[in-house]
Design a protein around this motif. Structure first.
Motif, mmCIF file in Angstrom:
data_model
loop_
_atom_site.group_PDB
_atom_site.id
_atom_site.type_symbol
_atom_site.label_atom_id
_atom_site.label_comp_id
_atom_site.label_asym_id
_atom_site.label_seq_id
_atom_site.Cartn_x
_atom_site.Cartn_y
_atom_site.Cartn_z
ATOM 1 N N UNK A 48 0.819 -1.211 0.000
ATOM 2 C CA UNK A 48 0.000 0.000 0.000
ATOM 3 C C UNK A 48 0.856 1.265 0.000
ATOM 4 N N UNK A 49 2.076 1.201 0.549
ATOM 5 C CA UNK A 49 2.921 2.393 0.578
ATOM 6 C C UNK A 49 3.455 2.746 -0.810
ATOM 7 N N UNK A 50 3.531 1.762 -1.703
ATOM 8 C CA UNK A 50 4.026 2.003 -3.061
ATOM 9 C C UNK A 50 2.911 2.426 -4.013
ATOM 10 N N UNK A 51 1.678 2.178 -3.615
ATOM 11 C CA UNK A 51 0.571 2.355 -4.546
ATOM 12 C C UNK A 51 0.026 3.775 -4.451
ATOM 13 N N UNK A 52 0.792 4.732 -4.958
ATOM 14 C CA UNK A 52 0.337 6.112 -4.970
ATOM 15 C C UNK A 52 -0.648 6.318 -6.123
ATOM 16 N N UNK A 53 -1.082 7.551 -6.311
ATOM 17 C CA UNK A 53 -2.103 7.838 -7.322
ATOM 18 C C UNK A 53 -1.657 7.419 -8.717
ATOM 19 N N UNK A 54 -0.403 7.672 -9.039
ATOM 20 C CA UNK A 54 0.104 7.320 -10.367
ATOM 21 C C UNK A 54 0.091 5.813 -10.579
ATOM 22 N N UNK A 55 0.546 5.072 -9.578
ATOM 23 C CA UNK A 55 0.580 3.613 -9.699
ATOM 24 C C UNK A 55 -0.828 3.038 -9.796
ATOM 25 N N UNK A 56 -1.762 3.619 -9.046
ATOM 26 C CA UNK A 56 -3.139 3.122 -9.114
ATOM 27 C C UNK A 56 -3.727 3.325 -10.504
ATOM 28 N N UNK A 57 -3.429 4.471 -11.112
ATOM 29 C CA UNK A 57 -3.927 4.712 -12.474
ATOM 30 C C UNK A 57 -3.326 3.712 -13.455
ATOM 31 N N UNK A 58 -2.058 3.386 -13.281
ATOM 32 C CA UNK A 58 -1.403 2.465 -14.216
ATOM 33 C C UNK A 58 -1.953 1.046 -14.082
ATOM 34 N N UNK A 59 -2.270 0.634 -12.875
ATOM 35 C CA UNK A 59 -2.844 -0.705 -12.697
ATOM 36 C C UNK A 59 -4.274 -0.744 -13.230
ATOM 37 N N UNK A 60 -5.050 0.290 -12.954
ATOM 38 C CA UNK A 60 -6.452 0.330 -13.393
ATOM 39 C C UNK A 60 -6.559 0.487 -14.906
ATOM 40 N N UNK A 61 -5.633 1.258 -15.489
ATOM 41 C CA UNK A 61 -5.622 1.492 -16.938
ATOM 42 C C UNK A 61 -6.982 2.020 -17.397
ATOM 43 N N UNK A 62 -7.568 1.397 -18.423
ATOM 44 C CA UNK A 62 -8.840 1.866 -18.976
ATOM 45 C C UNK A 62 -10.032 1.043 -18.490
ATOM 46 N N UNK A 63 -9.841 0.236 -17.467
ATOM 47 C CA UNK A 63 -10.931 -0.615 -16.981
ATOM 48 C C UNK A 63 -12.090 0.234 -16.466
ATOM 49 N N UNK A 64 -13.288 -0.158 -16.837
ATOM 50 C CA UNK A 64 -14.491 0.576 -16.461
ATOM 51 C C UNK A 64 -15.211 -0.119 -15.302
ATOM 52 N N UNK A 65 -15.961 0.680 -14.539
ATOM 53 C CA UNK A 65 -16.823 0.171 -13.468
ATOM 54 C C UNK A 65 -16.052 -0.564 -12.381
ATOM 55 N N UNK A 66 -14.782 -0.199 -12.185
ATOM 56 C CA UNK A 66 -14.010 -0.744 -11.070
ATOM 57 C C UNK A 66 -13.415 0.420 -10.299
ATOM 58 N N UNK A 67 -13.105 0.187 -9.035
ATOM 59 C CA UNK A 67 -12.553 1.241 -8.199
ATOM 60 C C UNK A 67 -11.621 0.638 -7.153
ATOM 61 N N UNK A 68 -10.799 1.513 -6.565
ATOM 62 C CA UNK A 68 -9.875 1.095 -5.511
ATOM 63 C C UNK A 68 -10.551 1.217 -4.156
#
Length: 226
Positions: A194-214
């Motif tokens: 969780x300490x590595x998963x900043x806003x930028x990293x979360x966007x990269x993992x989520x990519x263009x996926x729809x209807x999902x959230x952190x």
């Protein structure tokens, strides 16, 4: 000859006195700048105030005995979740997939039934009484409702409620409604770092996926204590 000897003694004494009186400059350490050659000062983490850290790096206090993870979802199929998992692994994160059974009212059906009776004979007696009152019904022979009586299966809860009210109004007791086929499987990608998963990293993992959230959740895959 004596005066030569005396002269040499005097000269040697003079030279010795000169060196004794002279400051030993080479043996004295010159003061230096306190930062010279030391590089950056090491600061302990405990000396920093957490208020100076970015929000995404603020320490998280989990419940006792529980680990916290970031979870991305819900994905409705395993393949989509695995694609997101692959993206997290490419970023050096530990992505694990967890499955959750959740209510699915869209595909739910409502089963109107009479609760199980003490014996099959009593169930048959009640069945004949129901059919004599023109109530469609049959004996349930398997499962936890065995020796109960099925009255109907409906897509609409209102229809099930109406039948329950009708049969109860005819004088029959223990008429109940069970919601069946009402769960679906959701897939979530859990990440422990969780300490590595900043806003930028979360966007990269989520990519263009729809209807999902952190979401921040208790890890379903609890890491073993080291």
């Amino acid at each position: 000859m004596r005066w030569i000897v005396y002269s040499l003694i005097v000269i040697n004494l003079g030279i010795a006195g000169y060196f004794i009186a002279r400051p030993a400059e080479d043996s004295i350490a010159r003061p230096q700048d306190g930062n010279h050659g030391q590089g950056k000062t090491l600061v302990l983490l405990s000396e920093k105030q957490s208020g100076n850290l970015p929000v995404s790096q603020q320490p998280v206090r989990p419940d006792p005995g529980k680990k916290l993870c970031y979870a991305l979802g819900p994905y409705l199929d395993d393949i989509s979740a695995r694609v997101a998992q692959a993206r997290s692994l490419e970023l050096g994160l530990t992505g694990l997939i967890s499955q959750h059974k959740v209510p699915n009212l869209k595909d739910a059906e409502f089963w109107v039934h009479v609760r199980p009776l003490p014996s099959r004979g009593e169930a048959m007696t009640l069945l004949r009484k129901l059919q004599a009152r023109s109530v469609d019904s049959y004996i349930i022979t398997q499962g936890d409702l065995a020796d109960g009586i099925s009255l109907g299966l409906f897509r609409q809860k209102s229809s099930a409620d109406a039948l329950q009210k009708k049969v109860t109004g005819l004088g029959f007791e223990d008429v109940a409604i069970r919601e069946v086929g009402s769960t679906t499987t959701e897939f979530w990608v859990e990440i422990r770092e969780i300490s590595k998963l900043d806003e930028t990293m979360r966007r990269r993992v989520k990519a263009e996926d729809q209807d999902v959230q952190w979401q921040m959740v208790s890890c379903r895959h609890q890491p073993a204590d080291g």
